[in-house]
Design an enzyme around this catalytic site. Sequence first.
Site, short mmCIF file in Angstrom:
data_model
loop_
_atom_site.label_atom_id
_atom_site.label_comp_id
_atom_site.label_asym_id
_atom_site.label_seq_id
_atom_site.Cartn_x
_atom_site.Cartn_y
_atom_site.Cartn_z
N LYS A 1 0.85 -1.21 0.00
CA LYS A 1 0.00 0.00 0.00
C LYS A 1 0.88 1.25 0.00
O LYS A 1 2.07 1.18 0.28
CB LYS A 1 -0.92 0.00 1.22
CG LYS A 1 -1.73 -1.26 1.43
CD LYS A 1 -2.81 -1.51 0.39
CE LYS A 1 -3.60 -2.75 0.80
NZ LYS A 1 -4.58 -3.21 -0.16
C1 LIG Z 1 -5.55 -4.23 0.74
C2 LIG Z 1 -7.01 -3.98 0.80
C3 LIG Z 1 -7.79 -4.43 1.87
C4 LIG Z 1 -7.30 -5.35 2.94
O1 LIG Z 1 -6.18 -4.95 3.65
P1 LIG Z 1 -5.31 -6.07 4.41
O2 LIG Z 1 -4.42 -5.24 5.26
O3 LIG Z 1 -4.59 -6.85 3.37
O4 LIG Z 1 -6.23 -6.92 5.21
C5 LIG Z 1 -9.13 -4.08 1.90
N1 LIG Z 1 -9.68 -3.36 0.91
C6 LIG Z 1 -8.98 -2.93 -0.16
C7 LIG Z 1 -9.66 -2.12 -1.21
C8 LIG Z 1 -7.62 -3.24 -0.26
O5 LIG Z 1 -6.93 -2.83 -1.32
#
Ligand SMILES: *Cc1c(COP(=O)(O)O)cnc(C)c1O
Length: 372
Positions: free
Chosen positions: A187
């Site tokens: 992210k």
């Molecule tokens: C990455 C992501 C998540 C989940 O996050 P995690 O930390 O991997 O559990 C939820 N929603 C979206 C849109 C994402 O891109």
Amino acid sequence: MLDLVAEHAAYQAELDAAWHATVQEAAFIQGPAVGQFAAELGAYLGGAHVVPCANGTDALTLALLSLALPPGTEVIVPAFTYVATLEAAAVLGLRPVLVDVLPDTFNIDPAAVRAALSPRTGAVIAVHLFGQCADLEALRALCAAAAVALIEDNAQALGATFTFASGEIAHAGTVGEVGTTSFFPSKNLGCLGDGGALLTRAAPRAALLRQLANHGQSQKYHHQRIGLNSRLDTLQAALLRVKLRHLPAAQAARQAVAARYDAVFATIGGLQIPARDPRSSHVFHQYTIKIPEAGRRDALQLHLSQHGVSSAIYYPLAVHQQEAYTFLNYKLGQFPIAEQLCQQVLALPVQPALTLAQQEYTSACVRAFFPA
Ligand SMILES: *Cc1c(COP(=O)(O)O)cnc(C)c1O
């Protein structure tokens, strides 16, 4: 798609120092860095309350738990998203109700949300896909009129802002009842493992979320609610404090890469550059192009891989096409835009550490694929 070694190299010494200090302090759960990071992220987000948790999926679960919706309550979600957005609802025994997205921004379609609202609706989860805000103006108004909670899944757009018609400018994730985000390593603000957080402007909501994320207790061994064990490790918080200091520069670097791609690609027929909603900034978690002609997207991806350029398809299947969600009984063709996008989108490397030469090589490879 993402070279974290290259990205971290610029501040490796700071990461090492944070790591060593945390190991020395040995306060691995709820150590001081957790609160410090939450305060610093809150300040970055214009004064929001930040409640750290274990990951972005837990953040969604905790957001829904905090609404105390009865089982079977409907939760409206986009059909084109990462599965975690509705997984949380399904795990809690709530009913995901899918709606289609917009063909240009790929974000949830407010008109489809309006049509899907019912007396059984308890929440709408808007996803700010690929780094750009969904139509918060329309969604906030719709949810307020229906007395339904707006949750913002802000895993991909941390730091983006939205300008309302009134002139009010708000950070993504701080507009709805609760916002959620993820610090998954890929992210825009990623830690070195799993992490996540909840965002809210309301202090009482923040207190409730903090309690729910820590076994429903505010005082040790006194449990007022059924909660989760979902905490951000001190070590991850310490590393995130370092990475947060470098986030503004990283966001600007992503935007500069996107602008260079835009300049080269804007004149290519058969390729659509990412649509920009003038009301939202775009932090380019992904730089996603659209190739409408059937089969051409896959041909371009093959061409790029043959020239050593990575690319990725987010997402190859819409939610209703996933085996786990067949129980929702949606039919193929019911969310035509989402299904179409799965065939047409391609994400190109946009990470901050890309060299100018890498960007130019990628652009040239894409350019060469299309007839002049
Ligand atoms: C990455 C992501 C998540 C989940 O996050 P995690 O930390 O991997 O559990 C939820 N929603 C979206 C849109 C994402 O891109």
